[in-house]
Enzyme design. Structure first.
Site, PDB file in Angstrom:
ATOM      1  N   ASN A  36      45.791  37.711 -12.324  1.00 25.04           N
ATOM      2  CA  ASN A  36      45.391  36.606 -13.196  1.00 25.04           C
ATOM      3  C   ASN A  36      44.069  36.026 -12.660  1.00 25.04           C
ATOM      4  O   ASN A  36      44.003  35.600 -11.503  1.00 25.04           O
ATOM      5  CB  ASN A  36      46.510  35.556 -13.191  1.00 25.04           C
TER       6      ASN A  36
ATOM      7  N   HIS B 136      41.523  31.397 -12.197  1.00 26.08           N
ATOM      8  CA  HIS B 136      40.913  30.466 -11.241  1.00 26.08           C
ATOM      9  C   HIS B 136      39.526  30.892 -10.770  1.00 26.08           C
ATOM     10  O   HIS B 136      38.834  30.116 -10.122  1.00 26.08           O
ATOM     11  CB  HIS B 136      41.881  30.176 -10.093  1.00 26.08           C
TER      12      HIS B 136
ATOM     13  N   HIS C 239      44.516  33.318 -19.221  1.00 31.17           N
ATOM     14  CA  HIS C 239      45.160  32.315 -20.077  1.00 31.17           C
ATOM     15  C   HIS C 239      44.079  31.524 -20.801  1.00 31.17           C
ATOM     16  O   HIS C 239      43.355  30.743 -20.184  1.00 31.17           O
ATOM     17  CB  HIS C 239      46.015  31.385 -19.194  1.00 31.17           C
TER      18      HIS C 239
ATOM     19  N   ARG D  91      43.471  28.647 -22.669  1.00 29.40           N
ATOM     20  CA  ARG D  91      44.190  27.405 -23.001  1.00 29.40           C
ATOM     21  C   ARG D  91      43.488  26.687 -24.141  1.00 29.40           C
ATOM     22  O   ARG D  91      42.284  26.795 -24.316  1.00 29.40           O
ATOM     23  CB  ARG D  91      44.234  26.478 -21.778  1.00 29.40           C
TER      24      ARG D  91
ATOM     25  N   ARG E 232      40.141  24.810 -20.300  1.00 29.71           N
ATOM     26  CA  ARG E 232      39.763  24.245 -18.994  1.00 29.71           C
ATOM     27  C   ARG E 232      39.243  25.300 -18.013  1.00 29.71           C
ATOM     28  O   ARG E 232      38.538  24.973 -17.088  1.00 29.71           O
ATOM     29  CB  ARG E 232      40.945  23.494 -18.377  1.00 29.71           C
TER      30      ARG E 232
ATOM     31  N   GLU F 274      47.447  35.477 -21.953  1.00 32.74           N
ATOM     32  CA  GLU F 274      48.463  34.438 -21.845  1.00 32.74           C
ATOM     33  C   GLU F 274      48.049  33.310 -22.778  1.00 32.74           C
ATOM     34  O   GLU F 274      46.878  32.911 -22.783  1.00 32.74           O
ATOM     35  CB  GLU F 274      48.458  33.972 -20.389  1.00 32.74           C
TER      36      GLU F 274
ATOM     37  N   THR G 264      51.058  25.831 -15.871  1.00 35.24           N
ATOM     38  CA  THR G 264      52.258  25.957 -16.702  1.00 35.24           C
ATOM     39  C   THR G 264      53.475  25.522 -15.888  1.00 35.24           C
ATOM     40  O   THR G 264      53.755  26.102 -14.844  1.00 35.24           O
ATOM     41  CB  THR G 264      52.413  27.425 -17.157  1.00 35.24           C
TER      42      THR G 264
ATOM     43  N   GLU H 168      58.891  37.289 -19.102  1.00 29.16           N
ATOM     44  CA  GLU H 168      58.307  37.105 -17.774  1.00 29.16           C
ATOM     45  C   GLU H 168      59.107  35.971 -17.142  1.00 29.16           C
ATOM     46  O   GLU H 168      59.097  34.837 -17.637  1.00 29.16           O
ATOM     47  CB  GLU H 168      56.820  36.755 -17.842  1.00 29.16           C
TER      48      GLU H 168
ATOM     49  N   HIS I 233      54.283  33.455 -11.284  1.00 24.95           N
ATOM     50  CA  HIS I 233      53.993  32.037 -11.079  1.00 24.95           C
ATOM     51  C   HIS I 233      54.354  31.608  -9.656  1.00 24.95           C
ATOM     52  O   HIS I 233      55.501  31.718  -9.245  1.00 24.95           O
ATOM     53  CB  HIS I 233      54.718  31.112 -12.073  1.00 24.95           C
TER      54      HIS I 233
END
Ligand code: PXP
Length: 245
Positions: free
Chosen positions: A7, A10, A50, A52, A56, A77, A108, A158, A197
């Site tokens: 992922n 970040h 993801h 969003r 962000r 995602e 999340t 998931e 996660h």
């Protein structure tokens, strides 16, 4: 052996910290797409991002560029909003992971409620299937949610590993057992099982024993480790840890 999906959200978080208004500025760095290509080279079998509603971290341009440039598979995602669904219909990701989204959360926080959102989820899943995406539902390892997920026609769940990751000692062992029972129940209903996660270099190994586990989606700990050892090494280390079981 489960595989590693990386992922890259970040990487975009870091870019947005400086270039929120101008992610296309030639100076805007780091680039999540470049990071995705390095992660693939280092052993990721897929890239997760993801998009969003509040944009962000990952931006629309990132998703369109990822779609063009990565050579493994894209796991988009997303929350269930029409805006994001339309982007999914355009880019046709191999996989979509549906998650709950709340603008005030840092990340999340919990799994989807597949019982309360049965109708919305059923319709989104059918529309995503129409563009060839496989759908995964991000849920807590609760029987009620797993049974509801199975009835909705998604290929995967998931399993949310956040509360396992945030407990220690005996409490963690109890959470692990919940995850194990959840995975076994999901398999018995014909669902395929991914997890993610809060997983890191310390807590991932026990998760590898979950029955039928196909893919782990890991972001924050890999990107954090990359700050000190570099992204290619950080991804290689996690991929080897998973391969060693
Ligand atoms: N899977 C899902 C569904 C997520 O929402 C996240 C966080 O974006 C992850 C996996 C990765 O979590 P982490 O960044 O804690 O590894």
């Amino acid at each position: 052996m489960p595989s590693l999906g990386v992922n890259i959200d970040h990487v975009a978080t870091l870019r947005q910290a400086r270039y929120r208004e101008t992610p296309d500025n030639p100076n805007a760095e780091p680039d999540p797409v470049t990071a995705a290509l390095i992660a693939e080279k280092a052993g990721a079998v897929g890239i997760t991002a993801h998009l969003r509603e509040d944009r962000r971290h990952i931006q629309d341009r990132d998703i369109f560029l990822l779609r063009k440039k990565i050579t493994t598979k894209l796991n988009l995602e997303m929350g269930i909003s029409e805006d994001i669904l339309h982007i999914a219909f355009q880019i046709r990701p191999e996989d979509v992971c549906l998650v709950p989204e709340n603008r005030r959360e840092v990340t999340t926080e919990g799994g989807l409620d597949c019982v309360a959102h049965d109708k919305t989820l059923r319709s989104a899943i059918a529309r995503l299937h129409d563009v060839g995406a496989r759908v995964s539902l991000f849920i807590d390892a609760e029987e009620k949610q797993i049974a509801a997920a199975a009835s909705l026609g998604a290929e995967f769940i998931e399993i949310h590993t956040g509360s396992y990751a945030n407990k220690f000692g005996e409490e963690r062992a109890t959470e692990l057992e919940k995850l194990r029972r959840g995975a076994a129940f999901a398999l018995s209903l014909g669902l395929r099982v991914n997890a993610g996660h809060g997983l890191n270099y310390e807590n991932t190994k026990p998760i590898l024993a979950l029955p039928g586990l196909e893919e782990l989606n890991i972001g924050h700990s890999i990107i954090s480790r990359a700050v000190t050892v570099g992204l290619e090494t950080a991804v290689r280390e996690m991929a080897s840890l998973i391969a060693a079981g």
